[in-house]
Design an enzyme around this catalytic site. Structure first.
Site: not given
Length: 194
Positions: A19, A66, A91, A112
């Site tokens: 991430h 997020n 990513d 997200n």
């Protein structure tokens, strides 16, 4: 001026995870163009500098993935920039490790962090560079996968992907989204001198 935002999660526990390849690309730009990313502002870390003759702000949201849109919206409002002067690097599990996909606009594609950015900005009309981190294995939780580290054998490909994403970002801020798409989309081999 461009804001180049690399997405990731703050903290040592997340360093080097799938991430966080967006943070990795910003670190590459920081090293290459000698732009320190150390000012705490807009719920993120930022650095101001020049890339290929263009003024840029390198921005790492510190809101966790997020909620990336909180930081990015605040910075965009502060600098009064239109969406097309935002570049987001992040990513993508739908691309092979290290592969790039550059787009001028588009949906969040299930990511997200991007969902939050699009919701906060009210538009998806901004360029982005996606760095492949490989597909999630069957029956593995998605969060566990993207918050996991790359196996040793994938590290060379991801390092090359991050370096290529930084080169693509430099091309994009110089007015070359289409050129960057032509040069970097789909290719995995090295395409520029180091």
């Amino acid at each position: 001026m461009f804001i180049i935002a690399g997405l990731g999660n703050p903290g040592a526990a997340y360093a080097g995870t799938r991430h966080n390849v967006g943070f990795g690309a910003l670190d590459e730009l920081s090293d290459r163009y000698r732009i320190g990313i150390d000012a705490k502002k807009h719920k993120g870390l930022l650095g101001k500098g020049v890339i290929e003759g263009q003024k840029v702000i390198l921005l790492k949201p510190m809101t966790y993935m997020n909620l990336s849109g909180e930081c990015i919206r605040e910075a965009m409002d502060y600098y009064k920039l239109p969406p097309e002067q935002l570049l987001v690097i992040y990513d993508d599990i739908n691309l092979d490790v290290g592969q790039l996909r550059i787009r001028e606009k588009g949906s969040a594609g299930g990511h997200n962090g991007m969902k939050n950015i699009i919701a906060r900005l009210g538009t998806d009309l901004f360029p982005r560079v996606r760095i492949g981190v490989g597909a999630k294995p069957p029956r593995m939780d998605l969060a566990d996968y993207v918050l996991g580290h790359f196996p040793e054998e994938e590290l060379p490909a991801v390092r090359e992907g991050i370096a290529r994403a930084a080169r693509a970002a430099a091309m994009i801020v110089n007015g070359g989204v289409a050129a960057a798409m032509n040069q970097f989309n789909g290719k995995q081999k090295s395409d520029a001198p180091q």
